[in-house]
Enzyme design. Structure first.
Site, short mmCIF file in Angstrom:
data_model
loop_
_atom_site.label_atom_id
_atom_site.label_comp_id
_atom_site.label_asym_id
_atom_site.label_seq_id
_atom_site.Cartn_x
_atom_site.Cartn_y
_atom_site.Cartn_z
N ASN A 1 0.88 -1.17 0.00
CA ASN A 1 0.00 0.00 0.00
C ASN A 1 0.92 1.22 0.00
O ASN A 1 1.47 1.59 1.03
CB ASN A 1 -0.89 -0.03 1.24
CG ASN A 1 -1.87 1.12 1.29
OD1 ASN A 1 -1.82 2.03 0.45
ND2 ASN A 1 -2.76 1.10 2.25
N ARG B 1 -2.53 -2.10 -3.50
CA ARG B 1 -3.77 -1.38 -3.27
C ARG B 1 -3.73 -0.13 -4.14
O ARG B 1 -2.81 0.70 -4.01
CB ARG B 1 -3.88 -0.98 -1.80
CG ARG B 1 -5.12 -0.20 -1.55
CD ARG B 1 -5.10 0.41 -0.19
NE ARG B 1 -6.37 1.10 0.03
CZ ARG B 1 -6.56 1.98 0.98
NH1 ARG B 1 -5.58 2.30 1.79
NH2 ARG B 1 -7.71 2.57 1.12
N ARG C 1 -11.72 14.53 8.29
CA ARG C 1 -12.46 15.02 7.10
C ARG C 1 -13.88 15.36 7.49
O ARG C 1 -14.49 14.69 8.31
CB ARG C 1 -12.50 13.93 6.02
CG ARG C 1 -11.16 13.67 5.40
CD ARG C 1 -11.26 12.59 4.34
NE ARG C 1 -10.10 11.74 4.41
CZ ARG C 1 -10.10 10.44 4.16
NH1 ARG C 1 -11.21 9.83 3.80
NH2 ARG C 1 -9.00 9.75 4.25
#
Ligand code: AMP
Length: 400
Positions: free
Chosen positions: A7, A91, A241
């Site tokens: 990743n 990923r 977020r």
């Protein structure tokens, strides 16, 4: 087969070496500060102590090289040589509309991932660097791309189109894509298996509540809606977020605070969510402690977080014409009993009853609802790396 799962971020690289037969993690680790001064690799082989190596990594190829050295190290390694790695699974964050499933990486695939960079300018270029670095160091090892967006490609138009002029979809492919697809797929499949049922017979809502968070509606095995959008900013209130906003807020605050769009984007991605709302932390453990100690803002933040999640569950119940299973996963979903309980308290209208004793457990596969509950509420720990390893194995075997 031993599968290396990678990743790759812009300055970091996470990895796991997984034995596909036993599905055990043989070793895992993280390279940090790639391309920045002060690089380090943290590596842990199963059953051995964690080690940290300080070394400058001017680019990702050096990081991949360091990972291989750690994996083959006499003392801390788990394989004798590179030849033992049968495949690499990457990923990849954004597959746009080009990828509705995982694929073996070819020149054409790399080009298509490049074409999606526009949609994920922070992530896809880094993912591509990871692919190129592995190709350089392991040219004969097959590599697979597993996309965060692919599982949600089954969404119907009515779920993925925004209320914007259609030309922006045609010209720029502005639409909902959704993310965490590997997790939503893995968890919905595992939830059905835990119940001894076929996923194709169930309407499942998966609540992936981690630092990044998203909810999906998986109807009879297919994702029909999900809370993240063109980017992972939409939907739930997350660690840092903001999730859903009135779009006019961006210009309004930008003007008042003299912030450029880039600066506003930074606020919305890194300084908002439960961190920004509480002013305390993005970590739910800190928030829980503060709320327990009487901090009103922490309490309000947790309430807003749970309320937003419950609204999505209600919406997706309507979208699927009902719900059979609600599955919680990821850091908060697996471990935070208080948040699960707060969300659960909104779901009584569905005939859902949660056994609070079971809900006090965490981090394991659980059925939280009582036997009388009309909807089965579960905890299903996610494992994106294992899902990537399984996909990689499947593709490599199909190719043979
Ligand atoms: P993830 O992104 O899935 O790794 O989730 C990270 C978040 O999970 C952290 O920010 C924590 O808020 C939350 N988390 C992890 N472990 C616990 C725990 N034991 N209790 C409460 N929250 C937790």
């Amino acid at each position: 087969m031993k599968i290396l799962v990678i990743n790759c971020g812009s300055s970091s690289l996470k990895y796991q070496l997984i034995d596909s037969e036993t599905e055990n993690v043989l070793a895992k680790g993280l390279c940090e500060r790639i391309g920045i001064e002060g690089g380090s690799l943290t590596h842990q082989a199963a059953g051995k102590e964690k080690i940290t190596l300080k070394k400058e990594m001017p680019e990702h190829t050096t990081a991949v090289q360091m990972v291989i050295e750690a994996l083959t190290d006499k003392e801390h390694g788990v394989i004798a040589s590179l030849d033992e790695i049968g495949a690499v699974g990457h990923r990849i964050v954004h597959g746009g509309e080009k990828f509705a499933g995982s694929v073996i990486i070819t020149k054409e695939v790399v080009q298509a991932i490049e074409e999606c960079c526009d949609l994920a300018p922070l992530h896809n270029p880094a993912n591509l660097i990871g692919i190129r670095s592995c190709e350089e160091i392991m040219p004969d090892v097959p590599q697979a791309a597993v996309f965060d967006t692919a599982f949600h490609q089954t969404m119907p138009e009515k779920a993925y189109l925004y209320g914007l002029p259609y030309e922006y979809y045609e010209k720029y492919k502005v639409r909902r894509y959704g993310f965490h697809g590997t997790s939503h797929d893995f968890v919905s499949a595992r939830a059905a298996a835990m119940l001894g049922k076929d996923r194709n017979d169930l309407r499942i809502i998966v609540c992936h509540l981690g630092n990044g968070a998203s909810i999906s509606a998986v109807k009879y095995g297919k994702s029909v809606d999900t809370s993240m959008g063109l980017t992972p900013l939409e939907g739930l209130i997350m660690g840092t977020r903001c999730g859903d906003l009135d779009p006019a807020i961006v210009g309004f605050i930008g003007e008042k605070e003299h912030l450029s769009y880039q600066e506003m984007s930074d606020v919305m991605n890194k300084k908002s969510g439960v961190l920004g709302m509480s002013g305390i932390s993005s970590d739910f453990r800190d928030l829980g402690e503060a709320a327990a100690a009487g901090n009103e803002r922490a309490k309000m933040t947790l309430e807003a977080y749970a309320y937003r999640a419950a609204k999505y569950i209600g919406a997706y119940t309507a979208a699927m014409g009902g719900v059979d299973v609600i599955a919680f996963t990821a850091g908060v979903g697996e471990n935070n009993c208080a948040v699960r309980s707060m969300i659960g308290s909104y779901l009584e209208f569905l005939g859902t009853t949660i056994d609070e004793e079971k809900n006090s457990l965490r981090g394991e596969e659980l059925i939280l609802s009582t036997p009388e509950s009309r909807v089965c509420v579960m905890v299903v720990p996610t494992n994106e790396e294992l899902a990537i390893a399984r996909e990689t194995l499947r593709l490599v075997c199909e190719r043979r």
